[in-house]
Design a protein around this motif. Structure first.
Motif: not given
Ligand SMILES: Nc1ncnc2c1ncn2[C@@H]1O[C@H](COP(=O)(O)OP(=O)(O)O)[C@@H](O)[C@H]1O
Ligand SMILES: [Mg+2]
Lengths: 255, 266
Positions: A85-86, A91-92, A143-147, B162-163
């Motif tokens: 998993g990447m 974030y993606g 940003g932190g939550m997204k990560q 990316r998606l």
């Protein structure tokens, strides 16, 4: 260097990647040799353009191998798969799904029953401490939550290898420190193998069992250093500083 | 230029929005009332005519109490043609956007046909579908087809790479990616296309109903013009304006709900 008895989870030998740009071949990675054992936390470090992302993306299966071999559990990596998993720097996440739905995406795609998917999603929402935001959409998160969501999404999908490409590079210093701690915590509690790309020497020493140093033009591996410091590590300790100087020297004083 | 009903529709905004139409109405009244003869009937006459069209009891002629019949006929053609356009254009647009073979097959032809205005299709529509509602339906379909198609293709081609990577690593097969990634990711663009398409459907309906149909708002506009019943023409125009506005509001409401995840649409 490593236990011959144990089969490495990842094994790259003479791994080379060339891109063709406007009819010209660009060597992004040249003759890389790297064996990673299950449960190791490996940091890839090096200046911009040295092929860190390329190596990571080849392991993820997003890029093909030009020459050499790249094996996971002894079998060639042929494309993306659920065992890897990447976590992307950007974030993606799927913007149309809530936090919970993003985390449930992998389990749902593998056809598990609704109740199992829901239970898994809830468990990982809790694991990354986002209960209060479970029904929020990505654009409503910091940003932190997204990560955190991106990390939970990969863990919920039961990945054995977590690939992280400068995951905390876009975050502020305080959030970055928090997430580094949380990541070490998650890693320590699991049997995860983590390959973490960074260009910050300090981050690499703080996190890694091993730091793999790369250099550009063409991208190759120039050193592979074990970090034996006990965790939690103190960035102000003399041992930490000695390592910092050592790695800085390897990188040619670029840092 | 987004129109918002509901939370942002404060009283002062309503008053501001009504100021210019009120002035226009006053000017219209002053210019046409209390004259022996005016080519354009005064607003009051139009209002009475509209009442007669809606419920009858004033003139009791061929138009009396017929508004619902004509409105339903037009609504059927507008939404029928529009729905058919959406059903054809969205899947086709997704395929053109993502499958090179389909793109190479259809894209050149569609690009060539696209500049031909709907009005130019009228004679051909009459030959193909005869005089009557089928031609009207076809013209509405044609008018809303291209905006939906073009916006779908645009949306599908602009899905972040990316998606796809994220979906692949999470175990989504390359067929399932269509439904799980391509469709939701391009929904904002598709929605823009639907909104434009429905707007055009209302524009085209009058041309569509010039094909000799008996009912429909376009049909009574054309018929009343020949009979010099200008107040009926104006009633038809006002009704189309109101219906077009209302259907756009409905689509926007639906869009805001469906796209509540999108920072551009909340
Ligand atoms: N898709 C691509 N096409 C062409 N060249 C690429 C592509 N991806 C990477 N490269 C080139 O390969 C080299 C290594 O890039 P990358 O792996 O992104 O480095 P890093 O992540 O260490 O900054 C760079 O010279 C870059 O320009
Ligand atoms: Mg990179």
């Amino acid at each position: 260097m490593f236990d011959r008895q144990m089969q490495p989870i990842l094994d790259a030998s003479h791994l080379t990647k060339q891109f063709v740009m406007r009819g010209e071949a660009v060597t992004a990675l040249a003759d890389a040799n790297l064996r990673i054992c299950k449960g190791e936390f490996v940091c890839l470090i090096g200046p911009s353009g040295c092929g860190k992302s390329t190596l990571l993306r080849m392991i993820a299966g997003f890029e093909t191998v030009t020459e050499g071999s790249l094996l996971m559990w002894g079998a060639p990596i042929a494309g993306p798969g659920q065992n890897r998993g990447m976590v992307f720097q950007d974030y993606g996440l799927f913007p149309w799904l809530t936090v919970r739905q993003n985390i449930a995406f992998g389990p749902a795609a593998s056809g598990l029953s609704r109740s199992v998917v829901a239970a898994t999603a809830d468990r990982f929402v809790r694991m990354v401490g986002l209960e209060a935001f479970a029904d929020a959409y990505p654009h409503q998160l910091s940003g932190g939550m997204k990560q955190r969501v991106a990390i939970a999404r990969v863990l919920a999908n039961d990945a054995e290898v977590v690939l992280m490409d400068e995951p905390f590079g876009a975050l502020d210093a305080m959030t970055r420190e928090r997430l580094q701690e949380e990541l070490l915590d998650l890693w320590a509690k699991s049997k995860l193998t983590v390959i973490f790309v960074t260009h910050a020497i300090e981050e690499a020493i703080l996190l890694a069992d091993r730091v793999v140093v790369m250099s550009p033009r063409p991208g190759r591996i120039i050193a592979d250093e074990k970090i034996e410091l006990l965790r939690p590590r103190d960035p102000t300790s003399p041992e930490f500083n000695a390592l910092r100087r050592h790695l800085s020297g390897l990188l040619g004083g670029a840092h | 230029m987004r129109l918002r009903l509901g939370k942002s529709m404060s009283l002062s905004r309503i008053l501001l929005a009504l100021a210019v139409p009120a002035l226009g109405l006053a000017a219209w009244h002053l210019a046409t009332s209390n004259r022996g003869y005016s080519l354009i009937p005064p607003p009051w006459t139009v209002a009475v005519q509209w009442w007669d069209l809606a419920v009858g009891g004033v003139w009791n002629d061929a138009y009396s109490a017929m508004l619902m019949t004509h409105t339903l006929a037009s609504l059927g053609r507008v939404f029928g043609g529009f729905a058919l356009a959406a059903v054809v254009a969205i899947p086709l647009g997704m395929l053109i956007g993502r499958v090179p073979l389909i793109r190479n097959l259809f894209d050149p032809l569609l690009q060539l046909l696209r500049p031909i205005p709907v009005t130019a299709w009228l004679p051909l529509a009459l030959i193909l579908f005869g005089i009557g509602p089928k031609s009207a339906f076809f013209l509405v379909f044609l008018g809303s087809f291209y905006p939906i198609l073009m916006n779908t293709v645009f949306g599908v081609r602009n899905v972040e790479e990316r998606l796809f990577e994220a979906a692949a690593m999470l175990g989504v097969s390359s067929q399932a990616v269509f439904w799980k990634v391509v469709l939701p990711a391009s929904l904002p663009s598709i929605f823009t296309g639907l909104r434009l398409g429905l707007g055009i459907a209302w524009v085209v309906i009058v041309i569509g109903e010039m094909t000799g149909v008996q009912t429909g708002l376009g049909a009574i506009i054309m018929e009343a013009r020949q009979m010099s019943r200008t107040e009926v023409v104006l009633c038809g125009m006002v009704t189309i304006g109101i219906l077009g506005f209302l259907s756009d509001q409905v689509v926007q409401l639906l869009g805001r709900w469906l796209l509540r995840w999108s920072p551009q649409h909340v």
